[in-house]
Write a protein that holds these residues in place. Structure first.
Motif, PDB file in Angstrom:
ATOM      1  N   UNK A  10       0.829  -1.205   0.000  1.00  0.00           N
ATOM      2  CA  UNK A  10       0.000   0.000   0.000  1.00  0.00           C
ATOM      3  C   UNK A  10       0.865   1.257   0.000  1.00  0.00           C
ATOM      4  N   UNK A  11       1.954   1.228   0.767  1.00  0.00           N
ATOM      5  CA  UNK A  11       2.847   2.386   0.801  1.00  0.00           C
ATOM      6  C   UNK A  11       3.489   2.596  -0.565  1.00  0.00           C
ATOM      7  N   UNK A  12       3.924   1.515  -1.187  1.00  0.00           N
ATOM      8  CA  UNK A  12       4.526   1.616  -2.512  1.00  0.00           C
ATOM      9  C   UNK A  12       3.523   2.121  -3.546  1.00  0.00           C
ATOM     10  N   UNK A  13       2.295   1.627  -3.483  1.00  0.00           N
ATOM     11  CA  UNK A  13       1.254   2.076  -4.412  1.00  0.00           C
ATOM     12  C   UNK A  13       0.935   3.548  -4.201  1.00  0.00           C
ATOM     13  N   UNK A  14       0.933   3.982  -2.938  1.00  0.00           N
ATOM     14  CA  UNK A  14       0.662   5.393  -2.643  1.00  0.00           C
ATOM     15  C   UNK A  14       1.770   6.266  -3.203  1.00  0.00           C
ATOM     16  N   UNK A  15       3.012   5.811  -3.065  1.00  0.00           N
ATOM     17  CA  UNK A  15       4.139   6.563  -3.621  1.00  0.00           C
ATOM     18  C   UNK A  15       4.012   6.676  -5.142  1.00  0.00           C
ATOM     19  N   UNK A  16       3.543   5.623  -5.791  1.00  0.00           N
ATOM     20  CA  UNK A  16       3.362   5.673  -7.243  1.00  0.00           C
ATOM     21  C   UNK A  16       2.309   6.710  -7.642  1.00  0.00           C
ATOM     22  N   UNK A  17       1.311   6.893  -6.789  1.00  0.00           N
ATOM     23  CA  UNK A  17       0.233   7.829  -7.109  1.00  0.00           C
ATOM     24  C   UNK A  17       0.571   9.264  -6.724  1.00  0.00           C
TER      25      UNK A  17
ATOM     26  N   UNK B 219      -9.508   9.089  -5.160  1.00  0.00           N
ATOM     27  CA  UNK B 219      -9.882   9.118  -6.575  1.00  0.00           C
ATOM     28  C   UNK B 219      -8.695   9.604  -7.414  1.00  0.00           C
ATOM     29  N   UNK B 220      -8.728   9.306  -8.695  1.00  0.00           N
ATOM     30  CA  UNK B 220      -7.690   9.801  -9.595  1.00  0.00           C
ATOM     31  C   UNK B 220      -7.670  11.324  -9.598  1.00  0.00           C
ATOM     32  N   UNK B 221      -8.850  11.931  -9.468  1.00  0.00           N
ATOM     33  CA  UNK B 221      -8.913  13.398  -9.437  1.00  0.00           C
ATOM     34  C   UNK B 221      -8.155  13.938  -8.224  1.00  0.00           C
ATOM     35  N   UNK B 222      -8.327  13.268  -7.070  1.00  0.00           N
ATOM     36  CA  UNK B 222      -7.638  13.697  -5.858  1.00  0.00           C
ATOM     37  C   UNK B 222      -6.124  13.599  -6.017  1.00  0.00           C
TER      38      UNK B 222
ATOM     39  N   UNK C 154      -6.084  22.776   1.313  1.00  0.00           N
ATOM     40  CA  UNK C 154      -7.498  22.958   1.660  1.00  0.00           C
ATOM     41  C   UNK C 154      -8.370  22.373   0.561  1.00  0.00           C
ATOM     42  N   UNK C 155      -7.992  22.613  -0.694  1.00  0.00           N
ATOM     43  CA  UNK C 155      -8.738  22.062  -1.827  1.00  0.00           C
ATOM     44  C   UNK C 155      -8.651  20.538  -1.839  1.00  0.00           C
ATOM     45  N   UNK C 156      -7.483  20.005  -1.514  1.00  0.00           N
ATOM     46  CA  UNK C 156      -7.328  18.549  -1.456  1.00  0.00           C
ATOM     47  C   UNK C 156      -8.187  17.968  -0.342  1.00  0.00           C
ATOM     48  N   UNK C 157      -8.191  18.621   0.813  1.00  0.00           N
ATOM     49  CA  UNK C 157      -9.006  18.165   1.945  1.00  0.00           C
ATOM     50  C   UNK C 157     -10.487  18.182   1.584  1.00  0.00           C
ATOM     51  N   UNK C 158     -10.918  19.230   0.896  1.00  0.00           N
ATOM     52  CA  UNK C 158     -12.326  19.328   0.494  1.00  0.00           C
ATOM     53  C   UNK C 158     -12.704  18.189  -0.441  1.00  0.00           C
ATOM     54  N   UNK C 159     -11.773  17.799  -1.309  1.00  0.00           N
ATOM     55  CA  UNK C 159     -12.043  16.681  -2.197  1.00  0.00           C
ATOM     56  C   UNK C 159     -12.221  15.394  -1.416  1.00  0.00           C
TER      57      UNK C 159
ATOM     58  N   UNK D 103     -15.126  16.064  -8.222  1.00  0.00           N
ATOM     59  CA  UNK D 103     -16.137  15.314  -7.474  1.00  0.00           C
ATOM     60  C   UNK D 103     -17.265  16.209  -6.990  1.00  0.00           C
ATOM     61  N   UNK D 104     -17.049  17.521  -6.963  1.00  0.00           N
ATOM     62  CA  UNK D 104     -18.117  18.426  -6.532  1.00  0.00           C
ATOM     63  C   UNK D 104     -19.277  18.424  -7.517  1.00  0.00           C
ATOM     64  N   UNK D 105     -19.007  18.129  -8.779  1.00  0.00           N
ATOM     65  CA  UNK D 105     -20.111  18.012  -9.733  1.00  0.00           C
ATOM     66  C   UNK D 105     -20.943  16.780  -9.429  1.00  0.00           C
ATOM     67  N   UNK D 106     -20.295  15.699  -9.008  1.00  0.00           N
ATOM     68  CA  UNK D 106     -21.037  14.525  -8.561  1.00  0.00           C
ATOM     69  C   UNK D 106     -21.877  14.876  -7.343  1.00  0.00           C
TER      70      UNK D 106
END
Length: 363
Positions: free
Chosen positions: A118-125, A150-153, A164-169, A311-314
């Motif tokens: 999971x840590x390695x996958x998170x680093x990739x993202x 999400x990919x958007x995040x 702040x924008x990331x947290x809101x997402x 995601x706000x449109x969703x």
């Protein structure tokens, strides 16, 4: 040949010592255990720890078997991780079929063996993962661990957006409502980080204010100059907005609580509907009153949301469906916020008493 190679890989994985497991994670021992303890604590708090659970992913509609701390048998390297944690004390296929059960110690061992992945996958993202403080690393790994990211995040993170924008997402991601309290904890860590970077410069708090759409300059809003009876000037919008049998291509955000079309509105005394179209044009009036933002009298924010992956449109679509059960799908939104605005003539004491936490948004 491919099967033999896979078996060899699994055998080598099973022989890796703890130090090598940490090397796979690519982080210091203390950070690894911080992340491990953080996620294990969240699992216990949210009561999502299960001996065995079949769960359907709402995004892919696939059902998978999960053991303990979300060990997924469908993962490509599940057998090798299982072998590295438990050796030959338990049979992979028997556990997957339910013929054998794991005890708590075995579940913990499986979690610790799976976490480096999971840590390695998170680093990739997240391209800057290693530069973040351990609290942010824990929050990001947890978001991937619970599968609510999400990919958007990740795109926001990699583009260096305000936290702040990331947290809101995070808080507006609708995929897993049952982990909302857990999402809020991760959000708080991100907001703490935003404060250390001096990014949290509006009254909006995404972790606690989920009823509001995100607002303020940290999430990309424009802000009106402080004024009395003023407006934004004409704002051209990216799509035609149908209203009163007309398509409109621009709008005005007015300090006195009105979104107007055709012209600005300086009137501070609300008029009864129906309005004289020659005098007022067409308007959306979520809060029509005599507001005055001079002398620290609050702020008026606004922005368009045009990214189809936002995601706000969703979230906007869901809000509409709660009231109107239609096939409507939001592809654009305009968010205006009157944040803690004061009434005309308010003293400093009057502002604090009357206007505290006063917020209205128009979509």
């Amino acid at each position: 040949m491919a099967t033999e190679a896979f078996a060899l890989c699994a055998s080598l994985f099973a022989l890796l010592p703890v130090a090598s497991m940490l090397e796979l994670a690519g982080i210091p021992d203390d950070q690894f255990h911080h992340i491990k303890n953080y996620i294990a604590g969240k699992e216990s708090e949210s009561k999502l720890y299960e001996r065995a659970l079949r769960r359907t992913d709402p995004r892919s509609s696939t059902t998978e078997l999960i053991i303990g701390y979300r060990f997924r048998f469908q993962k490509a390297n599940a057998r090798s991780v299982f072998a590295s944690a438990l050796g030959d004390t338990r049979d992979f296929d028997n556990v997957r079929s339910g013929r054998e059960q794991l005890n708590d110690a075995q579940i913990d061992a499986l979690f610790e063996a799976d976490l480096p992945n999971y840590i390695s996958e998170t680093r990739d993202k997240a391209s800057n993962f290693d530069a973040f403080p351990v609290s942010i690393k824990a929050a990001l790994v947890d978001s991937l661990f619970t599968n609510y990211s999400t990919d958007y995040m990740w795109g926001l993170i990699n583009s260096g957006k305000n936290w702040v924008a990331i947290s809101a997402n995070f808080t507006h991601d609708p995929a897993y409502p049952d982990v909302q309290s857990r999402v809020q904890g991760d959000c708080e860590l991100m907001m703490d980080y935003a404060r250390t970077l001096n990014q949290a410069n509006s009254t909006y708090h995404p972790c606690n204010d989920s009823l509001m759409f995100p607002f303020g300059t940290p999430v990309g809003d424009s802000v009106l100059d402080r004024n009395d009876d003023g407006n934004s000037g004409e704002i051209f919008i990216s799509i035609p907005f149908p209203f009163y049998d007309h398509n409109h291509y621009s709008t005005w955000v007015n300090t006195n609580g009105v979104l107007s079309f055709i012209r600005e509105i300086t009137k501070f005394n609300p008029a009864p509907f129906p309005l004289d179209k020659d005098e007022y044009g067409r308007m959306v009036a979520p809060f029509w009153a005599d507001a005055d933002t001079r002398n620290d009298g609050g702020e008026v924010y606004y922005r368009q949301i045009t990214d189809p992956d936002d995601v706000l449109l969703f979230h906007a679509t869901e809000e509409i469906h709660r009231v109107f059960p239609t096939n409507f799908v939001a592809t654009w939104a305009f968010v205006a916020t009157w944040d803690n605005v004061a009434f005309f003539g308010a003293s400093d004491i009057g502002k604090a008493k009357v206007c505290l936490n006063f917020k209205i948004q128009s979509l």
